[in-house]
Structures are given as structure tokens and as C-alpha cells.
Design an enzyme around this catalytic site. Structure first.
Site, PDB file in Angstrom:
ATOM      1  CG  ASP A   1      -6.169  -3.084  -3.847  1.00  0.00           C
ATOM      2  OD1 ASP A   1      -6.756  -2.074  -2.997  1.00  0.00           O
ATOM      3  OD2 ASP A   1      -5.036  -3.464  -3.724  1.00  0.00           O
TER       4      ASP A   1
ATOM      5  CG  HIS B   1      -5.823  -2.890   0.248  1.00  0.00           C
ATOM      6  ND1 HIS B   1      -5.288  -2.169  -0.634  1.00  0.00           N
ATOM      7  CD2 HIS B   1      -4.843  -2.213   1.327  1.00  0.00           C
ATOM      8  CE1 HIS B   1      -4.366  -1.315  -0.469  1.00  0.00           C
ATOM      9  NE2 HIS B   1      -4.168  -1.350   0.876  1.00  0.00           N
TER      10      HIS B   1
ATOM     11  CB  SER C   1      -0.875   0.153   1.289  1.00  0.00           C
ATOM     12  OG  SER C   1      -2.172   0.658   0.883  1.00  0.00           O
TER      13      SER C   1
END
Length: 541
Positions: free
Chosen positions: A480, A510, A252
Site C-alpha cells: 500500500d 491502496h 483509508s
């Protein structure tokens, strides 16, 4: 859900949910607007380094007193409240601190301590070095997160020391402090999707108060929690850990950190993996709009799976437009009348949106989301959605907050130059509402979260071009919600020809590696363990 973050650490969220929502396994499926503040916020001066930091080659050299450190590894204590709390990981985990410059323009000046954790490599195979993890946010504590997820990296631990850290401003690494717990609860009660002038003013006052509290409690560190400084910390850690090259696994926001590192230090990039990739080319408006679209898409996928598995018992009905309308109706009702929850608390509209978003981060939390929606739509209670929201925001059962939200705000606002006004948000609302009837308003109003921030933002976009760097594996998951798939392709292009290598997972949630997909795990493990670079465009299903 305000502000919408650059890619909240879904891995840390999964850890928080693992213990707290186990009862849900029997369910249906097995901020802020800118007007002129009444109290001005003092601005902290930043070093006169221009719009972007100098390249690594021109940055002041670090003294040997820093690069020559050898960490004093000891048994780990329990994670602090700032890190999220919990139990000590126990042996064989080890913890230490490393000193880093507060300001890299003054490397001989004041230092801060960076908190580290490691699990030493198994002795059966030749050791490659340290594999450093960043779990995103920005604001996720690596010291608290890595032990909870280490089973996913057991194969990598055969040849690497698994290492993570609290980035500067996070957890126990000079963690940013803003509001106390009670004030944070009060701020969360402010309407994050204002409907009239009075609500806009209330939201603006809350943002102004938040910035003032951060300045009051963390003025010394606020100018120095930027991603460029964190990338320089990574290179210091590389040296202190005794590695010639940085081996790194970023999730991320951690992909943005990895990209900035590669730009600054292309010659010391070792084996570097990015998973759940932040698009480095987007401005905050496009990034937030993409998140609104991504969460709406994930919500529709969730509702489809709910119908397939639970049929008429699914709380969102047939899904699609009907399901979206049901959820939008729930949120509209909560705007006027919050639902009761456990411990005398209430589920507000904002907390419900946050809880729904949290439940979409992983298929592993879809059942909890179904339970929460069933409770709210049919039972008139909000406990499960509130628990999801608490996990997302770093609030424990005792009402204590980690510094996840404070660090996220501080890092985002010192990185991003853009500051948005309420009138600019109003102009954007139609596009956001079209992108998502559920998440659009909240994503749009979250754009104003840096209004009045006491430290100027540094750049319009992170610089990640890394000509000459070794190949970097860039993983994109087509389902995602928080870092949409297009970001992986954009990152690979921005890294440069021959550097960014795209690997696609056709999945949900995610990130990709921690889904357990065997194809993806094999591609990544062969790269990290054996140096075999996957073919660009590799796709796993």
C-alpha cells in the site's frame, strides 16, 4: 500532490479512472510554506472543549427530534458538482437526508443535513442491518462512490442494506467551499516544491489565499468538520437507521473515523472492518514521510512489473535506480518547461507528480501510468498524466472540481494541532529526499498546508483505544503506497488487546478487499455475514 492527504480515497479514484482512461488499455502494460502573511486571516473560535472531545457518556444527549428521525427515502438525483458529478444511479438506489447538530456541544441548536444513499438488502436471507461505508479522503463522497463499487459488495448486500453518506463538510453534507474552479486551476499552477525564496513566498501566498477563501465561503462549518463530530454523526445514523450496533466498513481515512467511533462508543460497535489503515500514532511529519516511502516503494514495484511485462518497451527502462532517475529527470525538466496536453492545458511538475502518485494507487491503473510516462518521456505530451492528476483532485472534463480537496484540507486542519513553518520543512527535506527522490519534496512541503488555517487544530493524534469493544478486523496491504502496512499493526495495537484483529494481504495497491483477493474476501465476508472473527495474523497472498 500538495498537500499529501491522510489516505486519499483510492476507491473513488478508481471509479473516476474507470471511464476516463479506457483508451490506455493498449499501452505497454495490458503545499505550501509559511512566512508571515501580508493579509492576516481571521481565526474562527472553536468550542472550549479542550484538546480532545468529551467521551460519549459525557456528551450532551441528542433530542428525540434527531434520534427519532425516519429518513424519507426517494429516487436518487444525479450526483452534484460538489459530489463529483455523473449520472443518477437509478433504481433500486434510494437517497435521503438526516439532520445532525452543527455543533454537538449544542444539540438543540442549528442543524445540518447529511446526504445518504442505500441499496436495500436482498430478501432471500435474514437481514442483519445496515452496513455503513466510508471511502476515505477525507473528502470522498460516499453518495457518489458506493453505487459505482456496489458490485464488489454484492454478497454483503444479501444480508445488509448497503449505506453510505457524505460526511460533514463533504459533498452535499454542508460541503466546505473555498476557491471557485478557475481559482483552483490557478492555485494548482503554483510550484509545490519551491526552489528559492520567491517560490516559497508564492506558495505561502497561495496557501493564505486558500484559507481566506475557505473562511469567506464556509466560516460557519469550518470549526465543526472534525473527525470526532463525524463519528458522532455515525452514531446518530446508527440510531436513525434502527440498528442496535454500528456495522461499518471504512477505507483509508475511513479507518481513522471508525477508530474514533470505537473509542467514543465501544459498547455499540458491531461488525467493523478497517481497510487501508491510517496509523493513529503518527504525527504529520512521520505520516507524510511514511507516504513518501510508500509511494517510492510502490513506484519501484510498478517499474519491476513493467519490465517483466513490457521489457524494453517499458518507459522507465530497467527500473530501480535507473527508472527513478528517469522520472526525476522528467520532473526537473517540467519545473522549467511544462508539457502540452489536451484542451490547451499543460502538464506541470506538480501535476505530473500527482498523476504518477494517482497511477500507483491500484494495479488496475498501472497501465495508464505506463502510458502516461511513455507519452511524457518519449512523446513530449502530458495528457494521460494530467488525466490521472485530474481524477485524483476531483476535476472533471469540464473543469469543474468536486469539494474533495477543500473538504480534505478543512478536516485535516481542524483535526491536526500541528502547524509547520518553511524553516521546519527545510530541516526535514534531507530525510524526505532520502525516502523518495520523486515524491519527497512534495510530501515535505505539503506539511505547511495548514499554516494560517483559521480554525485551531484539535489533537496531536486521534484517540482510538476501545476497551470492551467487539473485535474489529484491521486489514493491511504490504504494497500500500498511501497508508503503509505498518499502520494496520499500529491501529490494531492502539484499539487494544482483544479488539484489533490484523489480517494481512501480500499485494499491491491502496487497500485489500476491492483487489478481488479470494482469501481476503472470504475472511471479511465470513466475519460480516456470519460473525466469524478471523484469527489474528491471518495472511493472504
Amino acid at each position: 500532490m500538495h498537500p499529501v492527504v491522510r489516505g486519499a480515497g483510492a476507491l473513488g479514484l478508481a471509479v473516476a479512472l474507470a471511464g476516463g482512461l479506457s483508451a490506455c488499455q493498449s499501452g505497454p502494460m495490458a503545499n505550501s510554506a509559511k512566512v508571515e502573511p501580508s493579509t492576516p486571516v481571521t481565526t474562527v473560535a472553536t468550542p472550549a472543549t479542550g484538546a480532545t472531545a468529551p467521551p460519549a457518556a459525557t456528551a450532551p444527549a441528542l433530542p428525540a427530534a434527531l434520534t427519532g428521525q425516519r429518513p424519507d427515502w426517494q429516487a436518487c438525483p444525479a450526483p452534484s458538482a460538489a459530489q463529483g458529478g455523473g449520472e443518477a444511479p437509478g433504481a433500486p438506489w434510494e437517497c435521503a437526508t438526516v439532520r445532525a447538530p452543527l455543533d454537538y456541544a449544542e444539540p438543540e441548536g442549528r442543524t445540518i443535513d447529511l446526504a445518504l444513499i442505500r441499496l436495500r438488502a436482498a430478501a432471500a436471507q435474514p437481514r442483519i442491518g445496515s452496513l455503513i461505508y466510508n471511502f476515505g479522503g477525507p473528502g470522498a463522497s460516499g453518495v457518489a462512490t458506493l453505487p459505482a463499487l456496489a458490485q464488489d459488495y454484492a454478497d454483503l448486500n444479501t444480508r445488509y442494506d448497503l449505506v453510505s453518506f457524505d460526511p460533514r463538510g463533504v459533498g452535499d453534507s454542508a460541503g466546505v467551499r473555498c476557491l471557485d474552479d478557475a481559482a483552483t486551476d490557478a492555485a494548482a499552477a503554483v510550484d509545490g516544491s519551491p526552489d528559492d525564496t520567491a517560490e516559497v513566498r508564492a506558495l505561502d501566498e497561495a496557501v493564505t489565499a486558500y484559507a481566506a477563501a475557505c473562511l469567506s465561503n464556509s466560516a460557519a462549518v469550518l470549526p465543526h468538520v472534525d473527525t470526532v463530530s463525524a463519528a458522532r454523526d455515525l452514531d446518530l445514523l446508527r440510531q436513525v437507521l434502527g440498528d442496535d450496533r454500528l456495522h461499518y466498513f471504512g477505507f483509508s481515512y475511513g479507518t481513522e473515523l471508525g477508530g474514533v467511533y470505537a473509542h467514543l462508543y465501544p459498547g455499540t460497535v458491531g461488525r467493523l472492518v478497517m481497510d487501508a489503515v491510517v496509523d493513529p500514532t503518527e504525527d504529520p511529519v512521520r505520516g507524510s514521510l511514511g507516504q513518501a516511502e510508500g509511494f517510492q516503494h510502490a513506484l519501484e514495484n510498478f517499474m519491476t512489473a513493467c519490465v517483466e511485462q513490457a521489457g524494453d518497451a517499458c518507459p522507465t527502462g530497467a527500473g530501480g535506480a535507473q527508472g527513478t532517475q528517469r522520472i526525476a529527470g522528467l520532473l526537473q525538466g517540467l519545473d522549467a518547461a511544462p508539457l502540452p496536453a489536451e484542451d490547451g492545458r499543460a502538464l506541470t511538475q506538480d501535476l505530473a507528480v500527482t498523476g504518477i502518485a494517482a497511477g500507483l494507487y491500484s494495479e488496475a491503473t498501472w497501465n495508464a501510468l505506463a502510458v502516461g510516462l511513455q507519452e511524457a518521456l518519449q512523446g513530449g505530451t502530458g495528457s494521460t498524466l494530467l488525466a490521472l492528476a485530474d481524477a485524483y483532485q476531483g476535476r472533471d472534463a469540464q473543469g469543474r472540481y468536486s469539494n474533495l480537496s477543500a473538504a480534505n484540507r478543512a478536516i485535516t486542519c481542524v483535526d491536526d494541532r500541528q502547524r509547520y513553518t518553511s524553516s521546519e520543512v527545510r530541516e526535514q527535506l534531507p530525510a524526505f529526499r532520502q525516502a523518495s527522490p520523486v515524491f519527497g519534496d512534495f510530501a515535505a512541503w505539503g506539511l505547511t498546508s495548514c499554516a494560517g488555517w483559521p480554525v485551531p487544530g484539535r489533537t496531536d493524534h486521534p484517540e482510538v483505544s476501545a476497551p470492551g469493544a467487539a473485535p474489529i478486523v484491521v486489514i493491511g496491504n504490504t504494497g500500500d503506497p498511501a497508508t503503509p502496512y505498518e499502520g494496520a499493526r499500529a491501529m490494531a495495537r492502539a484499539l487494544g488487546a482483544g479488539v484489533g484483529v490484523t489480517v494481512t494481504l501480500r499485494g499491491q495497491g491502496h487497500g485489500g478487499y476491492d483487489t478481488g483477493n479470494a482469501c481476503l474476501k472470504q475472511a471479511v465476508d465470513q466475519y460480516l455475514l456470519d460473525g466469524l472473527v478471523p484469527a489474528d495474523g491471518t495472511t493472504c497472498t
